[in-house]
Design a protein around this motif. Sequence first.
Motif, short mmCIF file in Angstrom:
data_model
loop_
_atom_site.label_atom_id
_atom_site.label_comp_id
_atom_site.label_asym_id
_atom_site.label_seq_id
_atom_site.Cartn_x
_atom_site.Cartn_y
_atom_site.Cartn_z
N GLY A 92 0.90 -1.02 0.17
CA GLY A 92 0.16 0.26 -0.17
C GLY A 92 0.94 1.13 0.22
N ALA A 93 1.72 0.85 0.67
CA ALA A 93 2.92 2.50 0.79
C ALA A 93 3.52 3.50 -0.75
N PHE A 94 4.12 1.68 -0.80
CA PHE A 94 4.39 2.06 -2.19
C PHE A 94 3.75 2.07 -3.77
N ILE A 95 2.72 1.72 -3.77
CA ILE A 95 1.39 2.05 -4.18
C ILE A 95 0.87 3.11 -4.81
N THR A 96 0.83 3.60 -2.93
CA THR A 96 0.78 6.04 -2.73
C THR A 96 2.00 6.14 -3.37
N ILE A 97 2.73 5.45 -2.74
CA ILE A 97 4.67 6.40 -3.43
C ILE A 97 4.24 6.81 -5.25
N ALA A 98 4.18 5.72 -5.48
CA ALA A 98 4.52 5.40 -7.54
C ALA A 98 3.44 5.85 -7.96
N MET A 99 2.04 5.55 -7.38
CA MET A 99 0.44 6.03 -8.00
C MET A 99 0.14 7.65 -8.40
N THR A 100 0.24 7.54 -6.56
CA THR A 100 0.49 9.56 -6.66
C THR A 100 1.44 10.00 -6.45
N GLY A 101 2.88 9.99 -5.85
CA GLY A 101 3.50 10.29 -5.73
C GLY A 101 4.69 10.78 -7.03
N ILE A 120 -6.69 -3.73 -11.11
CA ILE A 120 -6.01 -2.49 -11.28
C ILE A 120 -5.13 -2.37 -10.80
N LEU A 121 -5.02 -2.94 -9.06
CA LEU A 121 -4.07 -3.42 -8.30
C LEU A 121 -2.40 -3.87 -8.89
N ASP A 122 -3.32 -4.89 -9.47
CA ASP A 122 -1.76 -6.18 -10.45
C ASP A 122 -1.72 -5.37 -11.27
N LEU A 123 -2.09 -4.99 -12.56
CA LEU A 123 -1.42 -3.89 -13.20
C LEU A 123 -0.75 -2.92 -12.80
N ALA A 124 -0.90 -2.02 -12.09
CA ALA A 124 0.01 -1.03 -11.05
C ALA A 124 1.38 -1.47 -10.61
N GLY A 125 1.10 -2.80 -10.40
CA GLY A 125 2.20 -3.39 -9.88
C GLY A 125 3.12 -3.70 -11.06
N TYR A 126 3.04 -3.78 -12.16
CA TYR A 126 3.66 -3.73 -13.42
C TYR A 126 3.75 -2.80 -14.78
N THR A 127 3.09 -1.36 -14.55
CA THR A 127 3.33 -0.31 -15.03
C THR A 127 4.20 0.83 -14.11
#
Length: 484
Positions: A240-249, A400-407
């Motif tokens: 969750g932390a790294f998804i936020t850093i990547a998908m927001t920051g 969406i969460l799976d795709l975010a992991g790749y992109t």
Amino acid sequence: MSSTLLFTFVIAYFAVLLVVAYITSRNSNNESFFIGNKNSNWMLVAFGMIGTSLSGVTFVSVPGTVATSAFSYMQVVIGYLLGYIVIAYVLLPIYYKMNLTSIYNYLQQRFGFTAYKTGALFFIISRTIGATARLYLVINVLQLFILDDLGIPFVVTSLIILLMILLYTFEGGVKTIVYTDTLQTSFMLLGLVVCVVYIMNNLGLNFSETMSALSVKGYTNIFNFDVNSKGFFLKQILGGAFITIAMTGLDQEMMQKNISVKTLKDSQKNIMTFSVIIVFVNFLFLLLGGLLYIFAAQKGLNVAGDDLFPTVALSYLPPITAVIFIIALISALFPSADGALTALTSSFCIDMLGIKRNPSLSEKDQKRIRMTVHLSFTVIFMVCILIFKLIDNKSIIGVILDLAGYTYGPLLGLFSFGILTNRKFADSITVTIICLLSPVLSYLISENADRLFGGYQIGIELLLINGLITFLGLLMISKKPALA
């Protein structure tokens, strides 16, 4: 309530958005479109970001996950909070110090032109896929529960909604969506609260009794202590932390609004205020999910997943609640779509076409290019929505969460390498090759993890693995800077 009447409310709501867009886009220029003239109010940005962050996926999908995952999504939400702290006190100071219009200019100044273009390319791919998946979910709900009854095909529905979004973002861009997102977040939260309160009252429960009823069902369980499970709490929090850093920051859409705030201090206040609110709002969505399953069980409904909330709201709640749900759903739809369309246009114009780097282009030429790109991305959105319709997955949040992991993984690796090391590498196509290979290797590891690691399943931490592979690849081709 009839489908025709519900559709009338949809049109009326859109008319309100157009009025707001008209008022806010007067005297707009390219700087208004890209960064709101660096004059956005931090409180409006913070509030509007709630709608952008949650989107129709949270509104529909998160409540539907409660039956199978209980409140375990809160593990990810705790991670979100940690990620926002990193954004506020690590990334934002860099963006403001460098006075960026596109955050990917950081990669150009740190590593060179190829890394810069690569970062922008991965954002464009990531945001296009994510935004259209969210759009598809909400359009599909409107189609199934309203527009099928009116005989309007899915293709026409998608086209009309995209034209709506195009119309009110075409001129003002960021300057407009700061205000429209605030309006839409208000309606979305109103819909959430109204539905929670009505269902609690219908079931004859107060808050403590609701929590007790959910606990009996096992819905209130948050933490998963099975190390091999995809839902293991440390994986979920870190993911969750790294998804936020990547998908927001590291996402131009989200940061475009933040860097439109006048000062760094106000932008940090925006992020931290938003991060606290988002925890509470996600809890409300999970609470609603538990209530919906109890309500469905009492009514003998055999419905779950993404279909649960729309079915109950539109078929079993009072007409006024159905109207509020539809308006709230659309309010969840537009912030994630309008911001994505604006940010993708900005990134493609600035990062890929370089209109800011070309002194021969007049303000009028830049506007013409920007509008052409804006229209082109609308067409791309249409194509992607139709592809998601063909796939027809019933739990889009997992997709969406799976795709975010790749992109988003390569973006995480690039920015992390720039911030955490002082190493440099030649400005070459090798950077792009590494960023393209990382998702492929991550996929192979994920698919074979169960066999390779004794039953271990890779879940939300896929993003971190992908970013780490990118980081190590960059480390291999880099060298320490020469001593002065």
